[in-house]
Every structure is written in C-alpha cells, then in structure tokens.
Design a protein around this motif. Sequence first.
Motif, PDB file in Angstrom:
ATOM      1  N   MET A   1       0.850  -1.185   0.000  1.00 19.87           N
ATOM      2  CA  MET A   1       0.000   0.000   0.000  1.00 19.87           C
ATOM      3  C   MET A   1       0.890   1.241   0.000  1.00 19.87           C
ATOM      4  O   MET A   1       1.957   1.236   0.610  1.00 19.87           O
ATOM      5  N   ARG A   2       0.420   2.276  -0.706  1.00 21.82           N
ATOM      6  CA  ARG A   2       1.153   3.551  -0.720  1.00 21.82           C
ATOM      7  C   ARG A   2       0.176   4.700  -0.917  1.00 21.82           C
ATOM      8  O   ARG A   2      -0.962   4.524  -1.343  1.00 21.82           O
TER       9      ARG A   2
ATOM     10  N   ALA B   1       7.143   8.290  -1.073  1.00 24.80           N
ATOM     11  CA  ALA B   1       7.302   8.422   0.377  1.00 24.80           C
ATOM     12  C   ALA B   1       7.507   7.083   1.076  1.00 24.80           C
ATOM     13  O   ALA B   1       8.045   7.046   2.173  1.00 24.80           O
ATOM     14  N   GLY B   2       7.086   6.014   0.448  1.00 27.60           N
ATOM     15  CA  GLY B   2       7.275   4.712   1.066  1.00 27.60           C
ATOM     16  C   GLY B   2       6.112   3.784   0.798  1.00 27.60           C
ATOM     17  O   GLY B   2       5.066   4.187   0.307  1.00 27.60           O
ATOM     18  N   VAL B   3       6.328   2.537   1.130  1.00 29.88           N
ATOM     19  CA  VAL B   3       5.347   1.482   0.883  1.00 29.88           C
ATOM     20  C   VAL B   3       5.198   0.661   2.156  1.00 29.88           C
ATOM     21  O   VAL B   3       6.187   0.359   2.830  1.00 29.88           O
TER      22      VAL B   3
END
Length: 68
Positions: A38-39, A46-48
């Motif tokens: 999910m992101r 920004a990241g997962v």
Amino acid sequence: MGSSQKLSNARWRRSSYSGNTGGDCVEVADLGLPGVAMRDSKNPEAGVLTVSPETYSAFVAASKTRSE
C-alpha cells in the motif's frame, strides 16, 4: 522479504471509490506471496507498507465497518 524487485514490477491500483479530484487515496498492489503493498497515491515515493493478505483483508473489513 525481497520485495523491492516485486515493487518495481507492481501493478498499482486505486479504489473504485476514488475520484479524479486529487483527494486522499491509497493505492494497492498484489505482490503474491509477500502480500499486499500500500502507498499514498499523492506521494508514492514516500514509502510502501507491505502486509500479509490476511492483514489486508482485516484492514478492508474494518474500513467498511467504520464507513457504514
């Protein structure tokens, strides 16, 4: 987990409830055995967050319950 290769080939999708107005949205990608990624669609770099399929199912079920 070795998911960085899977993330580069991931097919990200948004909820059918998301509009084209630029609002808040989460994208998800099925990674197979590692789970579901999910992101933030507004800031994908920004990241997962990667969770197991069971955890994702619980997240979706809880989200539906809270929105009713």
